[in-house]
Write a protein that holds these residues in place. Structure first.
Motif, PDB file in Angstrom:
ATOM      1  N   PHE A 152      28.632  15.948  18.405  1.00  0.00           N
ATOM      2  CA  PHE A 152      28.580  16.641  17.118  1.00  0.00           C
ATOM      3  C   PHE A 152      27.159  17.081  16.789  1.00  0.00           C
ATOM      4  O   PHE A 152      26.927  18.238  16.386  1.00  0.00           O
ATOM      5  CB  PHE A 152      29.127  15.714  16.025  1.00  0.00           C
ATOM      6  CG  PHE A 152      28.985  16.267  14.639  1.00  0.00           C
ATOM      7  CD1 PHE A 152      29.861  17.240  14.176  1.00  0.00           C
ATOM      8  CD2 PHE A 152      27.967  15.821  13.799  1.00  0.00           C
ATOM      9  CE1 PHE A 152      29.728  17.761  12.903  1.00  0.00           C
ATOM     10  CE2 PHE A 152      27.829  16.334  12.529  1.00  0.00           C
ATOM     11  CZ  PHE A 152      28.713  17.311  12.076  1.00  0.00           C
ATOM     12  N   PHE A 153      26.171  16.182  16.974  1.00  0.00           N
ATOM     13  CA  PHE A 153      24.779  16.522  16.665  1.00  0.00           C
ATOM     14  C   PHE A 153      24.261  17.604  17.599  1.00  0.00           C
ATOM     15  O   PHE A 153      23.521  18.508  17.187  1.00  0.00           O
ATOM     16  CB  PHE A 153      23.894  15.274  16.758  1.00  0.00           C
ATOM     17  CG  PHE A 153      23.957  14.399  15.538  1.00  0.00           C
ATOM     18  CD1 PHE A 153      23.588  14.901  14.288  1.00  0.00           C
ATOM     19  CD2 PHE A 153      24.374  13.091  15.614  1.00  0.00           C
ATOM     20  CE1 PHE A 153      23.643  14.109  13.154  1.00  0.00           C
ATOM     21  CE2 PHE A 153      24.440  12.290  14.483  1.00  0.00           C
ATOM     22  CZ  PHE A 153      24.073  12.795  13.252  1.00  0.00           C
ATOM     23  N   VAL A 154      24.613  17.536  18.886  1.00  0.00           N
ATOM     24  CA  VAL A 154      24.167  18.558  19.838  1.00  0.00           C
ATOM     25  C   VAL A 154      24.706  19.929  19.452  1.00  0.00           C
ATOM     26  O   VAL A 154      23.993  20.937  19.481  1.00  0.00           O
ATOM     27  CB  VAL A 154      24.610  18.178  21.272  1.00  0.00           C
ATOM     28  CG1 VAL A 154      24.376  19.356  22.233  1.00  0.00           C
ATOM     29  CG2 VAL A 154      23.844  16.961  21.751  1.00  0.00           C
ATOM     30  N   ASN A 155      25.984  19.973  19.076  1.00  0.00           N
ATOM     31  CA  ASN A 155      26.581  21.246  18.669  1.00  0.00           C
ATOM     32  C   ASN A 155      25.933  21.799  17.411  1.00  0.00           C
ATOM     33  O   ASN A 155      25.712  23.016  17.275  1.00  0.00           O
ATOM     34  CB  ASN A 155      28.088  21.079  18.439  1.00  0.00           C
ATOM     35  CG  ASN A 155      28.852  20.913  19.735  1.00  0.00           C
ATOM     36  OD1 ASN A 155      28.395  21.373  20.787  1.00  0.00           O
ATOM     37  ND2 ASN A 155      30.010  20.287  19.659  1.00  0.00           N
ATOM     38  N   GLU A 156      25.635  20.914  16.464  1.00  0.00           N
ATOM     39  CA  GLU A 156      25.000  21.361  15.230  1.00  0.00           C
ATOM     40  C   GLU A 156      23.607  21.934  15.493  1.00  0.00           C
ATOM     41  O   GLU A 156      23.206  22.955  14.916  1.00  0.00           O
ATOM     42  CB  GLU A 156      24.912  20.183  14.240  1.00  0.00           C
ATOM     43  CG  GLU A 156      26.244  19.779  13.642  1.00  0.00           C
ATOM     44  CD  GLU A 156      26.852  20.876  12.800  1.00  0.00           C
ATOM     45  OE1 GLU A 156      26.110  21.522  12.023  1.00  0.00           O
ATOM     46  OE2 GLU A 156      28.064  21.119  12.945  1.00  0.00           O
ATOM     47  N   LYS A 157      22.837  21.290  16.391  1.00  0.00           N
ATOM     48  CA  LYS A 157      21.503  21.788  16.717  1.00  0.00           C
ATOM     49  C   LYS A 157      21.589  23.135  17.428  1.00  0.00           C
ATOM     50  O   LYS A 157      20.783  24.047  17.197  1.00  0.00           O
ATOM     51  CB  LYS A 157      20.779  20.775  17.593  1.00  0.00           C
ATOM     52  CG  LYS A 157      20.311  19.536  16.835  1.00  0.00           C
ATOM     53  CD  LYS A 157      19.518  18.614  17.745  1.00  0.00           C
ATOM     54  CE  LYS A 157      19.006  17.404  16.964  1.00  0.00           C
ATOM     55  NZ  LYS A 157      18.229  16.479  17.840  1.00  0.00           N
ATOM     56  N   ARG A 158      22.583  23.272  18.306  1.00  0.00           N
ATOM     57  CA  ARG A 158      22.755  24.531  19.022  1.00  0.00           C
ATOM     58  C   ARG A 158      23.096  25.668  18.068  1.00  0.00           C
ATOM     59  O   ARG A 158      22.551  26.784  18.187  1.00  0.00           O
ATOM     60  CB  ARG A 158      23.853  24.373  20.065  1.00  0.00           C
ATOM     61  CG  ARG A 158      24.039  25.581  20.965  1.00  0.00           C
ATOM     62  CD  ARG A 158      25.118  25.281  22.019  1.00  0.00           C
ATOM     63  NE  ARG A 158      24.706  24.180  22.867  1.00  0.00           N
ATOM     64  CZ  ARG A 158      25.492  23.645  23.816  1.00  0.00           C
ATOM     65  NH1 ARG A 158      26.734  24.109  23.976  1.00  0.00           N
ATOM     66  NH2 ARG A 158      25.040  22.656  24.565  1.00  0.00           N
ATOM     67  N   LYS A 159      23.980  25.389  17.114  1.00  0.00           N
ATOM     68  CA  LYS A 159      24.317  26.402  16.115  1.00  0.00           C
ATOM     69  C   LYS A 159      23.108  26.802  15.281  1.00  0.00           C
ATOM     70  O   LYS A 159      22.921  27.980  14.951  1.00  0.00           O
ATOM     71  CB  LYS A 159      25.430  25.872  15.208  1.00  0.00           C
ATOM     72  CG  LYS A 159      26.785  25.775  15.879  1.00  0.00           C
ATOM     73  CD  LYS A 159      27.817  25.230  14.896  1.00  0.00           C
ATOM     74  CE  LYS A 159      29.184  25.095  15.559  1.00  0.00           C
ATOM     75  NZ  LYS A 159      30.211  24.546  14.624  1.00  0.00           N
ATOM     76  N   ALA A 160      22.296  25.785  14.935  1.00  0.00           N
ATOM     77  CA  ALA A 160      21.094  26.058  14.126  1.00  0.00           C
ATOM     78  C   ALA A 160      20.115  26.952  14.872  1.00  0.00           C
ATOM     79  O   ALA A 160      19.519  27.881  14.307  1.00  0.00           O
ATOM     80  CB  ALA A 160      20.421  24.746  13.731  1.00  0.00           C
ATOM     81  N   LYS A 161      19.918  26.710  16.176  1.00  0.00           N
ATOM     82  CA  LYS A 161      18.997  27.535  16.980  1.00  0.00           C
ATOM     83  C   LYS A 161      19.506  28.975  17.095  1.00  0.00           C
ATOM     84  O   LYS A 161      18.733  29.924  17.041  1.00  0.00           O
ATOM     85  CB  LYS A 161      18.851  26.911  18.365  1.00  0.00           C
ATOM     86  CG  LYS A 161      18.032  25.636  18.375  1.00  0.00           C
ATOM     87  CD  LYS A 161      17.906  25.089  19.791  1.00  0.00           C
ATOM     88  CE  LYS A 161      17.057  23.792  19.795  1.00  0.00           C
ATOM     89  NZ  LYS A 161      16.913  23.233  21.158  1.00  0.00           N
ATOM     90  N   ILE A 162      20.826  29.124  17.276  1.00  0.00           N
ATOM     91  CA  ILE A 162      21.409  30.461  17.401  1.00  0.00           C
ATOM     92  C   ILE A 162      21.216  31.247  16.115  1.00  0.00           C
ATOM     93  O   ILE A 162      20.866  32.443  16.128  1.00  0.00           O
ATOM     94  CB  ILE A 162      22.918  30.367  17.743  1.00  0.00           C
ATOM     95  CG1 ILE A 162      23.081  29.798  19.144  1.00  0.00           C
ATOM     96  CG2 ILE A 162      23.595  31.722  17.641  1.00  0.00           C
ATOM     97  CD1 ILE A 162      24.530  29.488  19.530  1.00  0.00           C
ATOM     98  N   GLU A 163      21.388  30.587  14.958  1.00  0.00           N
ATOM     99  CA  GLU A 163      21.221  31.256  13.669  1.00  0.00           C
ATOM    100  C   GLU A 163      19.754  31.654  13.451  1.00  0.00           C
ATOM    101  O   GLU A 163      19.451  32.707  12.888  1.00  0.00           O
ATOM    102  CB  GLU A 163      21.703  30.355  12.540  1.00  0.00           C
ATOM    103  CG  GLU A 163      23.209  30.177  12.518  1.00  0.00           C
ATOM    104  CD  GLU A 163      23.657  29.253  11.400  1.00  0.00           C
ATOM    105  OE1 GLU A 163      22.755  28.724  10.694  1.00  0.00           O
ATOM    106  OE2 GLU A 163      24.880  29.047  11.250  1.00  0.00           O
ATOM    107  N   GLN A 164      18.809  30.794  13.893  1.00  0.00           N
ATOM    108  CA  GLN A 164      17.391  31.087  13.723  1.00  0.00           C
ATOM    109  C   GLN A 164      16.973  32.279  14.604  1.00  0.00           C
ATOM    110  O   GLN A 164      16.143  33.117  14.219  1.00  0.00           O
ATOM    111  CB  GLN A 164      16.544  29.869  14.078  1.00  0.00           C
ATOM    112  CG  GLN A 164      16.636  28.765  13.028  1.00  0.00           C
ATOM    113  CD  GLN A 164      15.854  27.519  13.426  1.00  0.00           C
ATOM    114  OE1 GLN A 164      15.233  27.500  14.495  1.00  0.00           O
ATOM    115  NE2 GLN A 164      15.853  26.520  12.556  1.00  0.00           N
ATOM    116  N   SER A 165      17.556  32.341  15.795  1.00  0.00           N
ATOM    117  CA  SER A 165      17.216  33.430  16.712  1.00  0.00           C
ATOM    118  C   SER A 165      17.705  34.777  16.206  1.00  0.00           C
ATOM    119  O   SER A 165      17.129  35.831  16.502  1.00  0.00           O
ATOM    120  CB  SER A 165      17.789  33.175  18.102  1.00  0.00           C
ATOM    121  OG  SER A 165      19.214  33.130  18.041  1.00  0.00           O
ATOM    122  N   LYS A 166      18.782  34.770  15.420  1.00  0.00           N
ATOM    123  CA  LYS A 166      19.280  36.002  14.829  1.00  0.00           C
ATOM    124  C   LYS A 166      18.367  36.468  13.701  1.00  0.00           C
ATOM    125  O   LYS A 166      18.250  37.640  13.418  1.00  0.00           O
ATOM    126  CB  LYS A 166      20.689  35.797  14.277  1.00  0.00           C
ATOM    127  CG  LYS A 166      21.728  35.583  15.373  1.00  0.00           C
ATOM    128  CD  LYS A 166      23.095  35.380  14.752  1.00  0.00           C
ATOM    129  CE  LYS A 166      24.178  35.181  15.830  1.00  0.00           C
ATOM    130  NZ  LYS A 166      25.515  34.995  15.256  1.00  0.00           N
TER     131      LYS A 166
END
Length: 238
Positions: free
Chosen positions: A224-238
């Motif tokens: 769950f934490f890994v997925n949340e961090k991945r989503k956060a990075k994707i949103e920041q890159s946008k």
């Protein structure tokens, strides 16, 4: 305006007034009668209970013929026995000293607490009045009386408490009254005793299941934490 047994409604229609009949008995009298009936029924039930159990209450252990049956109980292994696993090889037969054999119709074999396991335990107390006695609560087997030697392989029940025990066999008459007995120990209940260890509240299978569930919970949390961090990075890159 109209009076008497008529009422005047808004549409000027005359309607006869309803007559209310008084009840034959008041509510208080009905309640009183119901209470009396309940009390009478309760007293009747108590009386019938006392009558049906009167003969049983008069049965005393000291009145039974001692040693009328020869009983043995051999554990499946030495040492403390495990409830739900270990066994007892039980035998019983008529003693040459028995004088009431003609009354025997049934044999009831029971597991009984030794004195050492009755100390400070009033729920295991020995009483001379049989209907009060709590020393032999564990039923092993009930069989029709047979003069020939009998045997039974008994697996200790899973709910047997930790304690020290012996085996007793009661000879019962046609009225289901104990008339004689025999036991696997002496009169002082100090010889040929065996100890039983109750099943603990935890089992290996339960422990394994708990460990698996804990590991699964930790892994699920990490994912769950890994997925949340991945989503956060994707949103920041946008």
């Amino acid at each position: 305006m109209f009076r008497g047994h008529n009422q005047l409604y808004g549409d000027d229609t005359l309607v006869p007034e309803r007559e209310h009949n008084l009840p034959k008995y008041s509510k208080d009298s009905k309640i009183s009668m119901a209470i009396h009936k309940i009390c009478f029924a309760s007293l009747l039930i108590c009386l019938l209970f006392q009558i049906s159990h009167g003969a049983t209450k008069e049965r005393l252990f000291s009145d039974l013929e001692k040693g009328a049956l020869e009983v043995t109980a051999k554990p499946s292994r030495e040492g403390v026995l495990d409830a739900g696993i270990d066994k007892l090889s039980i035998t019983w037969k008529l003693s040459s000293k028995a004088t009431k054999e003609a009354e025997f119709t049934t044999i009831k074999v029971k597991l009984c607490y030794a004195p050492v396991s009755q100390v400070d335990r009033p729920w295991r107390k020995t009483e001379n009045e049989l209907f009060k006695d709590k020393s032999c609560p564990h039923k092993i087997i009930t069989r029709p009386y047979d003069k020939s030697p009998q045997s039974f392989e008994y697996t200790l029940e899973r709910d047997i408490p930790t304690g020290t025990y012996f085996v007793r066999a009661y000879a019962v008459d046609a009225k289901d009254h104990e008339v004689a007995f025999g036991q696997s120990t002496d009169e002082a209940k100090s010889t040929n005793l065996f100890s039983v260890q109750a099943i603990s509240g935890r089992h290996k299978s339960l422990d394994i299941a708990s460990i698996c569930f804990s590991v699964f919970s930790v892994l699920a949390l990490l994912v769950f934490f890994v997925n949340e961090k991945r989503k956060a990075k994707i949103e920041q890159s946008k």
